[in-house]
Scaffold this active site. Structure first.
Site, PDB file in Angstrom:
ATOM      1  N   GLY A  43     -79.825   3.900 -83.155  1.00  0.00           N
ATOM      2  CA  GLY A  43     -78.763   4.754 -82.719  1.00  0.00           C
ATOM      3  C   GLY A  43     -78.622   6.134 -83.654  1.00  0.00           C
ATOM      4  O   GLY A  43     -78.093   6.629 -83.596  1.00  0.00           O
ATOM      5  N   ARG A  47     -85.955  17.349 -95.433  1.00  0.00           N
ATOM      6  CA  ARG A  47     -85.404  18.980 -94.117  1.00  0.00           C
ATOM      7  C   ARG A  47     -84.448  17.439 -93.026  1.00  0.00           C
ATOM      8  O   ARG A  47     -84.680  16.707 -92.820  1.00  0.00           O
ATOM      9  CB  ARG A  47     -86.955  18.480 -93.729  1.00  0.00           C
ATOM     10  CG  ARG A  47     -86.905  19.370 -92.292  1.00  0.00           C
ATOM     11  CD  ARG A  47     -88.222  19.486 -91.914  1.00  0.00           C
ATOM     12  NE  ARG A  47     -89.304  19.856 -92.318  1.00  0.00           N
ATOM     13  CZ  ARG A  47     -89.786  21.601 -92.731  1.00  0.00           C
ATOM     14  NH1 ARG A  47     -88.982  22.135 -91.690  1.00  0.00           N
ATOM     15  NH2 ARG A  47     -90.730  21.219 -93.135  1.00  0.00           N
ATOM     16  N   LEU A  62     -84.037  17.065 -89.615  1.00  0.00           N
ATOM     17  CA  LEU A  62     -84.862  16.849 -88.459  1.00  0.00           C
ATOM     18  C   LEU A  62     -84.108  17.598 -86.943  1.00  0.00           C
ATOM     19  O   LEU A  62     -84.530  17.722 -86.251  1.00  0.00           O
ATOM     20  CB  LEU A  62     -85.498  15.647 -87.955  1.00  0.00           C
ATOM     21  CG  LEU A  62     -86.436  15.053 -89.456  1.00  0.00           C
ATOM     22  CD1 LEU A  62     -86.879  13.832 -89.535  1.00  0.00           C
ATOM     23  CD2 LEU A  62     -88.012  16.442 -88.945  1.00  0.00           C
ATOM     24  N   GLY A 106     -84.399  10.749 -94.846  1.00  0.00           N
ATOM     25  CA  GLY A 106     -83.547   9.065 -94.095  1.00  0.00           C
ATOM     26  C   GLY A 106     -82.533  10.015 -94.775  1.00  0.00           C
ATOM     27  O   GLY A 106     -81.718  10.491 -95.706  1.00  0.00           O
ATOM     28  N   GLY A 160     -79.379   7.468 -92.719  1.00  0.00           N
ATOM     29  CA  GLY A 160     -78.880   6.418 -92.291  1.00  0.00           C
ATOM     30  C   GLY A 160     -77.862   6.130 -93.621  1.00  0.00           C
ATOM     31  O   GLY A 160     -76.816   5.518 -92.580  1.00  0.00           O
ATOM     32  N   GLU A 161     -77.992   6.140 -94.765  1.00  0.00           N
ATOM     33  CA  GLU A 161     -77.403   5.031 -95.781  1.00  0.00           C
ATOM     34  C   GLU A 161     -76.033   6.510 -96.681  1.00  0.00           C
ATOM     35  O   GLU A 161     -75.490   5.517 -96.662  1.00  0.00           O
ATOM     36  CB  GLU A 161     -78.078   4.217 -95.997  1.00  0.00           C
ATOM     37  CG  GLU A 161     -78.434   3.068 -95.008  1.00  0.00           C
ATOM     38  CD  GLU A 161     -80.200   2.439 -95.724  1.00  0.00           C
ATOM     39  OE1 GLU A 161     -78.995   1.161 -96.292  1.00  0.00           O
ATOM     40  OE2 GLU A 161     -80.688   2.677 -95.921  1.00  0.00           O
TER      41      GLU A 161
END
Lengths: 198, 329, 691
Positions: C462, C578, C580, C652, C654-655
């Site tokens: 997701g 960056r 995305l 990244g 997600g967290e």
């Protein structure tokens, strides 16, 4: 430390099913249970109208509408998130109203009102405007609660146009999205509500 | 689920007759409590008598002084009925505050009154629970009791009644008509819910095998100027930590009639007649409301982790009364 | 179209149509259903198991128990995968936690399996449960967190520095046991074709799951295929391999039938990890200008009797602010619960909460604006390693977040702001999460019709992997993104890393980028229409300390009578390298913020004090935010590509969204009410009597 009135010896009789053996007081239905075991009701023929199609199949009375859809009719778009009416993932429409398929016995819908699931929402292989709005507003991440969110939103819109965003939020309170796509969900519903679709 | 047999009743009479044939039968209406508890093995009926299609039990009749509500009326229909919203806001607000839209579309009035407690010890078979397994004890007494009752608990049970709707009904008063194989019976709402005492598995004064036919609720003058206030951890889709159904009848700022019931804090939806009486003749102000709250919670006996609910219930009641007094009569 | 464009989620159309297939949506021919038998004690031993009442039911195929469980491979030498619970299911009769799998019923139908599972009779010899860390004397001090981070560190002389600090404070902060509760309960559908095992699993790692199954069933890795095109959320709870996956495969083997094992929501509370409770003590010392002189951060947390995972709350403490004297320590108590595991931002979610609450208290003590205090302690290089940061724009996050929020209009005095009879509180805190990159491979192929397909054994939880990997490939190939599609979630594809630690963009994304560049070169030279690349952290990454940063600003409203707390608005400014895809990126941060709201205000797993058993094992008793709990969340993305972290410069995300958020809410509640709450979740009784 053990609870009062419950000795260590009693604790040993906790069974796998979690059955704490009653101490012979009224309501203990061991006898009734053993009778049931002998006379196990057979499967019954159940006829449902799902997404405009009449479906007939054999199931035990204990099968929920959710399991009937998923495991017997292989309509797996409707999801099982909690199986206890606490998340909204299994929302479908019965007779045009949004309900939770996990708390309905399929046999109780035998020859009943029409059932609509996510698979039947789009007409002519197209996309329902609300489905498109969910994609456009990124109203989903993992997608697992999404069919339930969309069917719930369809129900919400059929109940009348939500007055404002807070009304949409409260109207969608029964659908948990653990990914936290709530803002997108509200925006998607708002866009359809404002456009007067449904 | 434990296997069971299933029959449909075509009429009220057939329903009670079918049920009377099996000692371990249950009525199936909305199913939001029963199906849930059957999955967990807490309820194990041998026969389900499906009453969803019994005719003439789905109606809302509001007249002056009374509202007659069919037992199979859906919560969502009750919550949005314009006449009822006007006649008794506390009732429609209470229903709208309960559960979720989907569940309100399924749950019926009769089933709502008979819904079982959310006590986790009741719902998990391996714990001692006198409600589920009489005589086994009460694990909640030494347990995680944040959600449990601070009023009318006994040494056998401290589980709360989860209904919002029932709190408003108890505040309004009226009676429940029930159909039994032996005939019809009217039960005043004030006598319907029973405190656990020594027999927590007996939750209402409904006869075993009886079917609720309708509720005839009173619509006293206090009903129009009424409020249901529900307090919970998250913004929606949660049972009450404390709730208040209140109505005021005022002559100017002087209170000449009051209705008070609290939810989430007692073993049953509870009306507080003494607290109501304390308001009569007083000016509708915070001091009066605080006095009433102190009276209402005077007997509170909290457990390990639910002590805050005493204060919370008081403040919920005071705030609800304030909101009611600010309404136009 | 270019990298960063907010194209709609690629898997969206399938998901909104209900046609995305999850692990429990599979219906292989001849399917049988499994239902677990769970222990009803938290500690003890199984004395006997009577499966006869269950077996007597027509249609019950088998009941696996410790008495008949087929032997599996040894626990040692587990390569390329990790068990969530370092113990094999049904391998002995010990019960180490409530809800432990002690049997598995396989039957012709789901309802029969569930019914029969309730008929298995077990007699236990109960032991002594201990679910609370305070009550466990079985303690140890872990050296590190999976070799990634040291858990006992010290620089400078903290004792001396603290005693010399003009401003000193020490407080304890607590977080509760939390459960991930992805909407998709953990599920596995397993089938054997001769000596080949095919498993549809809800997992964050098809490769690690394959490796673990191959090990325990004594098969070459090539004989096991794990398929997971869609997973209904994981948040860490589907990262490692949990007992159900192994049991489903064993049951399929034992019965010769495809077996579907979809755990009930209740069962997911026991066998799929949780965030361990923490009690953290933070000491801060600062000078009159607010500059930190010393930090001490000690964490007491928990693991299971067999467990290894610990919540590493102190791991960000040494690097978030410039400070010469820092001591971080962790102590772990063994308790009779299931094994904890990684849960969205393991360590940072709990630890930054404590640190950032303490910073707010320090700001109050000094009489300084909390944002100014953070600015004054800004670390230009990593104070822990001395390395330069690969890229850091935290000051921009402070500035842009504060501006969007209107922070300058904040009256610093608690209880000074009101609206509509509500007490209004404004709080802020920093956010941080490391940039992780792990070895991954990917393949890009040109199809005859001019389209391209990207394949990698990664998974989209997701997070947007289907979308951003296509964008990365399209950008590198120089073609419109419409021409690129992805096939993911299949262990038969090029090996990629576990979807965890916010690592997919940097790990798999880098491999996709390189494969696509390689293919572009090949095609222009008339070469092969397929290229594969393997990417892993190199010299570049070793020279820098790579972390993401951010700042959250939150407004809460507190009912002065009822003590009900609601979040009214959130502004989150994030520097994650960056971007995305600006659309999916916003959703990632919003999701983290919603998790922060849950952690701050409602999430808590309760245990029965007498028996140590779970009492909040459903979604009515374990609360997560619902739609009306979540206000508008304004996400500001700094979008500065990281020049020293991988070929794409994306770190990244997600967290990071959850980190700091619980602290902001705690700080805002203080600002609204004047009450410091140092335990999560902050609920009505946390402040009721002090209002």
């Amino acid at each position: 430390m053990t609870p009062p009135d419950l000795s260590r010896r009693d604790l040993i009789y906790l069974t796998a099913s979690g059955g704490l053996l009653g101490l012979g007081a009224p309501g203990s239905n061991a006898e009734a249970e053993s009778q049931q075991a002998q006379a196990r009701p057979e499967k019954r023929s159940v006829e449902l109208t799902v997404n405009g199609e009449r479906r007939e199949f054999q199931i035990a009375p204990s099968v929920t509408l959710l399991d009937a859809l998923r495991e017997h009719l292989e309509l797996t778009g409707t999801k099982k998130g909690c199986d206890h009416g606490q998340c909204g993932s299994c929302t479908v429409l019965v007779g045009g109203r949004r309900v939770l398929a996990c708390l309905i016995l399929a046999i109780s819908e035998h020859q009943g009102e029409p059932i609509e699931t996510i698979e039947g929402l789009a007409r002519d292989d197209g996309v329902h405007p609300l489905q498109a709005a969910f994609v456009a507003h990124d109203a989903l991440q993992c997608g697992y609660c999404t069919p339930g969110q969309i069917m719930s939103a369809i129900g919400l819109l059929r109940e009348g146009r939500p007055a404002d965003d807070d009304a949409i939020r409260e109207g969608m309170a029964g659908n948990i999205c653990r990914c936290g796509a709530y803002e997108g969900i509200v925006a998607a519903i708002r866009s359809i509500s404002a456009g007067g679709v449904e | 689920m434990t296997p069971f047999d299933y029959v449909r009743a075509g009429s009220m009479r057939e329903a009670v007759e079918l049920r009377s044939r099996s000692p371990n039968a249950a009525f199936l209406a909305g199913g939001t409590t029963l199906t849930d508890l059957m999955k967990g093995g807490v309820e194990k009926p041998s026969l389900l008598v499906d009453i969803r299609r019994v005719p003439d039990l789905d109606y809302i009749n509001v007249s002056s002084g009374k509202a007659s509500l069919g037992a199979l009326t859906k919560n969502s229909d009750l919550a949005t009925d314009p006449a009822l919203m006007k006649a008794a806001p506390m009732l429609t607000q209470a229903i709208a505050a309960g559960a979720s839209p989907q569940i309100r579309n399924m749950a019926t009035l009769g089933g709502n009154l008979l819904q079982r407690t959310r006590c986790p010890y009741f719902r998990n078979q391996a714990f001692a629970c006198n409600k589920r397994s009489p005589g086994s004890g009460c694990a909640a007494l030494t347990g995680y009791d944040r959600g449990h009752a601070v009023l009318e608990g006994s040494s056998q049970c401290v589980a709360t009644h989860p209904s919002d709707l029932a709190v408003a009904l108890v505040a309004l008063g009226g009676e429940i008509q029930a159909e039994h194989i032996s005939g019809q019976r009217n039960i005043p709402l004030s006598e319907f819910f029973r405190p656990p005492g020594e027999t927590p598995w007996i939750e209402t004064s409904l006869q075993r095998g009886a079917l609720i036919v309708f509720v005839e609720t009173d619509l006293p003058p206090e009903a129009r100027r009424s409020v249901y206030l529900k307090v919970r951890d998250r913004a929606s889709y949660e049972f009450a930590l404390a709730s208040a159904a209140v109505g005021l009848h005022q002559d100017g700022s002087r209170i000449i009639g009051a209705r008070i019931a609290l939810g989430g804090i007692a073993t049953r939806p509870l009306r507080f007649a003494t607290a109501e009486a304390s308001l009569i003749g007083r000016t509708a102000d915070e001091a009066a409301f605080r006095d009433a709250a102190a009276i209402a919670l005077g007997e509170a006996r909290p457990g390990r982790e639910n002590g805050f609910k005493v204060e919370l219930a008081k403040r919920t009641l005071v705030k609800a009364l304030k909101l009611a007094s600010e309404l136009q009569q | 179209m270019s990298l960063g464009d907010p194209i709609p989620r690629r898997d969206g159309p399938l998901k909104v149509a209900g046609r995305a297939t999850y692990a429990a949506d599979q219906h292989p021919q001849g399917i049988a259903y499994a239902a677990p038998v769970l222990s009803t004690i938290a500690s003890g031993e199984v004395l006997s198991i009577d499966t006869r009442p269950a077996m007597q039911r027509a249609g019950v195929l088998t009941v696996l128990t410790p008495d008949n469980m087929p032997a599996l491979g040894q626990l040692t030498d587990l390569k390329g995968g990790t068990l969530g619970e370092p113990r094999l299911p049904l391998s002995d009769r010990l019960v180490e936690y409530d809800g432990q799998l002690v049997g598995l019923v396989v039957a012709e139908s789901l309802e029969l399996a569930n019914e029969a599972a309730a008929l298995v009779q077990i007699v236990y010899a109960p032991g002594t449960p201990r679910s609370e860390i305070e009550r466990s004397s079985d303690r140890f001090r872990p050296k590190d967190f999976y070799g990634i981070a040291e858990l006992q560190t010290q620089r400078g002389d903290v004792d001396e520095a603290l005693s010399a600090s003009p401003f000193r404070l020490q407080h304890s902060y607590e977080t509760s046991v939390e459960h991930h509760n992805p909407m998709e309960p953990h599920a596995t559908t397993a089938l054997w074709e001769g000596d080949r095992l095919i498993v549809y699993d809800s997992t964050q790692g098809v490769i690690s799951t394959r490796n673990v199954l191959a090990h325990f069933f004594g098969l070459p890795a090539g004989n096991v295929r794990v398929i997971c095109p869609y997973v209904g959320g994981g948040f860490g709870s589907k990262g490692y391999v949990w007992p159900r996956t192994i049991l489903a495969a064993a049951a399929a083997k034992a019965t010769g039938r495809p077996v579907k094992l979809a755990l009930s929501r209740q069962a997911t509370f026991s066998n799929n990890g949780h965030r361990g409770r923490t009690i953290q003590t933070v000491s801060l010392g600062a000078d009159q200008l607010g500059r930190l002189i010393a930090i001490r951060h000690h964490t007491l947390t928990q693991t299971s009797l067999a467990g290894v995972h610990v919540e590493p709350s102190g791991i960000a403490t040494g690097m978030l602010y410039a400070c010469d004297n820092v001591a971080v320590s962790h102590e772990v108590a063994r308790v009779t619960t299931g094994s904890p595991t990684a849960m969205r931002a393991p360590g940072e979610a709990s630890g930054v909460y404590a640190l950032e609450c303490a910073m707010d208290e320090l700001a109050e003590a000094i009489g300084m604006d909390p944002l100014e205090l953070r600015r004054r302690n800004h670390a230009v290089s990593d104070p822990e390693t001395g390395k330069p940061f690969s890229s850091k724009h935290l000051l921009a996050c402070y500035e842009r977040g504060a501006q969007a929020f209107g922070w300058s209009r904040r009256d610093p005095r608690p209880r000074s702001m009101t609206a509509n009879g509500m007490l209004i509180g404004w709080g802020m805190a920093s956010a941080t999460y490391p940039a992780n990159m792990r070895p991954s491979s990917a393949r890009v192929e040109a199809e005859p019709d001019g389209r391209f397909v990207v394949t990698a054994a990664t998974q989209d939880l997701g997070t947007g992997a289907y979308t951003i990997l296509a964008q990365i490939a399209a950008a590198a190939l120089g073609v419109p993104v419409e021409k690129v599609r992805c096939e993911l979630g299949d262990s038969a594809l090029p090996e990629a890393t576990l979807s965890g630690g916010s690592s997919t963009s940097a790990s798999v994304g880098s491999a996709v980028h390189e494969a696509a560049l390689k293919l572009r070169t090949q095609l222009s030279a008339g070469g092969a229409p397929m290229a594969e690349a393997h990417h892993e952290p190199g010299e570049l990454e070793k020279q820098y300390s790579a972390h993401s940063f951010g700042a959250h600003f939150v407004e809460v409203a507190v009912d002065p009578e009822l003590a009900v707390i609601r979040v009214r608005r959130v502004v989150s400014a994030m520097d994650v390298g960056r971007i995305l895809n600006h659309r999916t990126a916003q959703s990632q941060i919003r999701g983290g913020v919603v998790w922060g709201i849950g952690m701050a205000l409602m999430e808590r797993t309760g245990f029965d004090p007498a028996t140590g058993r779970l009492v909040t094992r459903n979604l009515a008793d374990y609360l997560v935010p619902v739609n009306p709990d979540v206000p508008e969340i304004q996400v500001i993305l700094i979008d500065e590509p990281d020049p020293h972290f991988g070929p794409i410069g994306a770190r990244g995300m997600g967290e990071i969204g959850i980190t700091g958020l619980p602290a902001v809410i705690a700080n805002a509640v203080w600002h609204a009410t004047g009450v410091r709450v140092r335990r999560l979740p902050i609920v009505i009784e946390s402040i009721l009597h002090q209002l």
